[in-house]
Scaffold this motif. Structure first.
Motif, short mmCIF file in Angstrom:
data_model
loop_
_atom_site.label_atom_id
_atom_site.label_comp_id
_atom_site.label_asym_id
_atom_site.label_seq_id
_atom_site.Cartn_x
_atom_site.Cartn_y
_atom_site.Cartn_z
N ASN A 134 0.53 -1.08 0.02
CA ASN A 134 -0.04 0.00 -0.04
C ASN A 134 0.67 1.25 -0.06
O ASN A 134 0.36 2.28 -0.82
CB ASN A 134 -1.10 -0.07 1.34
N HIS A 168 -3.54 4.92 -5.82
CA HIS A 168 -4.72 5.05 -4.90
C HIS A 168 -5.11 6.14 -4.49
O HIS A 168 -5.77 6.73 -3.73
CB HIS A 168 -4.74 3.84 -3.84
N HIS A 224 -7.00 8.93 -0.75
CA HIS A 224 -6.53 10.28 -0.30
C HIS A 224 -6.90 11.44 -0.92
O HIS A 224 -6.30 12.45 -1.09
CB HIS A 224 -5.00 10.26 -0.14
N ASP A 279 -5.92 4.95 4.96
CA ASP A 279 -5.43 4.01 4.24
C ASP A 279 -5.96 2.82 5.20
O ASP A 279 -6.38 1.53 4.49
CB ASP A 279 -3.74 3.70 4.37
#
Ligand code: FES
Ligand code: CO
Length: 327
Positions: free
Chosen positions: A153, A159, A164, A282
């Motif tokens: 991650n 992502h 975010h 996350d």
């Protein structure tokens, strides 16, 4: 298990003042404590007399004292006192297994098994030695996810616009420009990673294109370094973040970040709060991922060209023979 030969972070240095403190590493219960000189020690957290947990006991005159019958163990793990039989001198086999301990990066590191004749080094964190950078730790975070899922991650930029949004990314700029992936003597590295970030750090006032380098330097350690906002490299220095993970069980982990930043003005709290915001965005996604262990078979999950770093990380884990936290 090759992971047992590696050094792993288990606690903040500041959390082990005297001890004893119980931690979990690679499925083993470990007790941390400090001897009369303040040197950190790590033993199996189980008394060989009747199996009580040392971490419920105390440190008594530089020895570790079991909570149950008060047997005392010296820094080497040798039993030196059986209070119920004061005249008895415990033989060498009255001992508890001890592990390697080091202190670095604000953390206590433990090695469960030292390979014969080999000194395994700690994962490198180059920014540590740079006096122009201030170091602050964040964490621990206890996460219901495997250590490799958490590392992956951290290496993943695609992502940002979703997890975010408004912080490290935006839905309007989700395309990733190509980046380079290479293997290094200790892991894998991605360079020339770029992202346009709405708030790339505490002091951002406008969106900026940030240039990153990501590096994996041990199975459960990853580093990020970034060229400062304005794009000038100033003597080539870079801010950095180390992600250091304790693999507690195959599917649970304790996580710390070590920030090495040029900001000497902001309070620790402020620096930690930014990292906290990002990581707690996350965390729920990480904890939702199934399987919890990271699949090393390339056919087990789907990939895009944006995932080249994560694929390189998986190949690296496979090449090292990592078995804990992967499937
Ligand atoms: Fe530890 Fe008896 S169980 S002293
Ligand atoms: Co993230």
């Amino acid at each position: 298990m090759m992971e047992k030969n590696q050094w792993h972070p288990v606690a903040l240095i500041s959390d082990v003042t005297n001890g004893p403190v119980g931690v979990r590493l690679l499925g083993e219960d470990v007790v941390l404590w400090r001897d009369a000189q303040g040197v950190a020690k790590a033993f199996v957290d189980r008394c060989p007399h009747r199996g009580a947990r040392f971490s419920l006991g105390r440190v008594n005159e530089g020895n570790l004292e079991c909570p149950y019958h008060g047997w005392q163990f010296s820094t080497t793990g040798q039993c030196v006192k059986v209070p119920a039989v004061p005249g008895f001198t415990p033989p060498p086999q009255h001992c508890v297994k001890s592990f390697g301990v080091q202190e670095a990066y604000g953390l206590i590191w433990v090695q469960l098994e030292k390979p014969e004749g080999v000194d395994v080094p700690l994962p490198v964190f180059e920014a540590e030695g740079d006096e122009r950078l201030r170091k602050v730790n964040c964490g621990p975070y206890d996460v219901q996810a495997s250590a490799p899922r958490i590392i992956e991650n951290f290496l993943d930029m695609s992502h940002f616009g979703f997890v975010h949004e408004g912080w490290l990314g935006s839905r309007d700029t989700t395309e990733m420009s190509p980046y380079n992936v290479e293997t290094t003597p200790t892991g894998v590295k991605a360079t020339n990673c770029k992202a346009v970030q709405p708030i790339s750090n505490l002091h951002s006032t406008k969106p900026a294109e940030v240039h990153y380098t990501y590096e994996v330097t041990a199975p459960y350690t990853a580093l990020l370094s970034k060229i400062p906002e304005d794009g000038t490299t100033k003597d080539g220095w870079r801010e950095a973040i180390g992600l250091f993970i304790c693999p507690m069980t195959p599917t649970t982990s304790r996580v710390w970040f070590r920030l090495a930043v040029a900001d000497f003005e902001s309070s620790d709290d402020k620096l930690q709060a930014f990292q906290h915001t990002i990581f707690t965005q996350d965390q729920p996604v990480l904890e939702s991922q199934l399987p919890k262990e990271l699949p090393l078979d390339p056919r087990a999950e789907l990939h895009s060209s944006a995932d080249r770093m994560s694929s390189a990380y998986r190949r690296y884990l496979k090449g090292c023979g990592v078995t804990f936290g992967v499937c």
